[in-house]
Design a protein around this motif. Sequence first.
Motif, PDB file in Angstrom:
ATOM      1  N   TYR A 381       0.837  -1.203   0.000  1.00 13.99           N
ATOM      2  CA  TYR A 381       0.000   0.000   0.000  1.00 13.99           C
ATOM      3  C   TYR A 381       0.869   1.249   0.000  1.00 13.99           C
ATOM      4  O   TYR A 381       0.636   2.189  -0.772  1.00 13.99           O
ATOM      5  N   GLN A 403     -11.767   8.903   2.271  1.00 14.02           N
ATOM      6  CA  GLN A 403     -11.854   7.839   1.270  1.00 14.02           C
ATOM      7  C   GLN A 403     -11.223   6.551   1.795  1.00 14.02           C
ATOM      8  O   GLN A 403     -11.739   5.451   1.579  1.00 14.02           O
ATOM      9  N   ARG A 404     -10.104   6.692   2.486  1.00 15.54           N
ATOM     10  CA  ARG A 404      -9.428   5.519   3.038  1.00 15.54           C
ATOM     11  C   ARG A 404     -10.310   4.822   4.071  1.00 15.54           C
ATOM     12  O   ARG A 404     -10.433   3.599   4.067  1.00 15.54           O
ATOM     13  N   ILE A 407     -13.160   2.935   2.275  1.00 15.49           N
ATOM     14  CA  ILE A 407     -12.736   1.662   1.666  1.00 15.49           C
ATOM     15  C   ILE A 407     -12.689   0.578   2.733  1.00 15.49           C
ATOM     16  O   ILE A 407     -13.117  -0.563   2.507  1.00 15.49           O
ATOM     17  N   LEU A 411     -14.800  -3.004   2.844  1.00 15.78           N
ATOM     18  CA  LEU A 411     -14.128  -4.297   2.993  1.00 15.78           C
ATOM     19  C   LEU A 411     -14.630  -5.057   4.217  1.00 15.78           C
ATOM     20  O   LEU A 411     -14.725  -6.293   4.192  1.00 15.78           O
ATOM     21  N   PHE A 462      -6.982  -0.029   6.266  1.00 15.98           N
ATOM     22  CA  PHE A 462      -7.522   1.216   5.723  1.00 15.98           C
ATOM     23  C   PHE A 462      -8.179   2.073   6.805  1.00 15.98           C
ATOM     24  O   PHE A 462      -7.905   3.267   6.909  1.00 15.98           O
ATOM     25  N   THR A 463      -9.016   1.464   7.631  1.00 12.95           N
ATOM     26  CA  THR A 463      -9.866   2.255   8.519  1.00 12.95           C
ATOM     27  C   THR A 463      -9.143   2.743   9.769  1.00 12.95           C
ATOM     28  O   THR A 463      -9.219   3.937  10.105  1.00 12.95           O
TER      29      THR A 463
END
Length: 570
Positions: A381, A403-404, A407, A411, A462-463
């Motif tokens: 990443y 945005q991250r 996503i 998921l 991501f989160t």
Amino acid sequence: MGICRDMAGTQQGLRRKGGNRAALFVYAMEGLENMAFVANAVSLVTYFFGFMNFSLTKSATTLTNFMGTAFLLSLVGGFISDTCLSRFKTCVIFASMELLGYGLLTAQAHFQQLRPISCKNGAASQMSHCDAATDGQVAILYTGLYLIALGTGGVKAALPALGADQFDEKDPKEAPQMSSFFNWFLFSLTIGAIVGVTFIVWVSTNQGWAWSFTICTIAVLFAIIFICMGRSLYRNNAPKGSSPLVRIIQVLVVALRNRKVQIPENAEELHEIHEKERVDNHEIIKRTNQFRFLDRAAVVTINDGPWNLCTVTQVEETKILIRMLPIILSTIFMNTCLAQLQTFSIQQADTMDTNLHGFKVPGPSIPVIPLLFMFVLIPLYDRIFVPLARRFTGIPTGITHLQRIGIGLVLSAISMAVAGFVETRRKSVAIQHNMVDSTEALPMSVFWIGFQYGIFGAADMFTIIGLLEFFYAESSAGMKSLSTAIAWCSVAFGYFTSTVVVEVVNKVSGGWLASNNLNRDNLNYFYWLLAVMSVLNFVFYLVCASWYKYKAVEDKHRDSKDNALEMVNA
């Protein structure tokens, strides 16, 4: 000319400090501290049940409360770090509390007098009248546990902010490095967790809890040593001295008091102390049009003082926090799903074939699967996805923080759906081989769980870091640590609400999870319900994210520096 040379020298001095060299010590502390914390997070329930003679229900509840409290107490560390101590001192002091907690647990596990006689190896007939832990023994256990919870909470609030302070988000060269810092911070956290759920869990299972707690104690001791070794390299942001919570309360009180005051049409008429901010090198936040009723706190009246008049920056601090709350609320459910995945997936693993080339994988080590996925995905990443995305978006982080986070939420919903399909297959294998009521392992590899775990590992990547980076970047200069702590609160409330979700679903569904036999339960339906709820939660997040307004900062210090450099060139 002399002033310009002094400013240039100051900037060069700052550049000699901070950067990736300073961040290395932050990574080391995070890896070692998280190694100890995660190892106990996945296995302490067996210590409570097998060595402290707690009931299974009390063991599970004690662990859940400990985990939730540890993340919630990050608010204490964030408050202290922003108010009266530097982030470095906060890390050292709270890590020392954590060290003391592990020391107490080590002593209790080592000396038989400090804990009850274990019923773990007793006969079944003796289990009903095992001696319960005395009040003193329970007091030692809880003192050690909650010293660890308080210590790790303080570290989790201050350490990410300390690391991010080593990079200037307004510097075009350092802004991408700050984004990379959060990725590598997660990478160090992941490495520590992998060692914890494999090596330390193996030690506790095969060599005893005294050795396990000893290793944790030594790990936290070295974490303190490493963070102290980098002290001369850190860019330390001194706390403002005033509590960020008090500043927010002042805005609310003054706005309410001035509720009948007219807001001037010209924003320049609102109160701001530009000169003071320039001298102290504090940021000045531009006024936004959201929550305009709070602007009344900055309307100049005949009265003066902090409880009668606030600056525009102070008002905007309050607005930022209010705008952030829906974002954090929309991520709690993902952590509720994580808590369910951690508990039920381990129960699923107990019914499956855990052999790996002749080695039997311990149940508490199953969470290593998503950690291994994260171990591979994080470098990909940071080194491939972010540079490619940056070319198209021009954003230093590749994609925006929101945005991250989004996503990751998508998921997590996919992970829950996949978990439902894997559980459906597991139940079908039990039915096909007439093993519905059997206690033997099903002829199905435990690594089928890797599908749901792997996807959720990517969601976590991501989160969680998206939240930490978002809250750090968007918060005001005087609220960096507290905002980081608020991000961790999403995890805390996820743990606290997980039990409630299970109980409510059981009552409404008529007992999907009421049996002690997973082969007869409807865990697959429960996972699919979580997937649907995750989609609805994502829709709520989209509304919150589209409504959010990023902060805008007037960089007075940089403007004055640029003007001075222009004078030199002239």
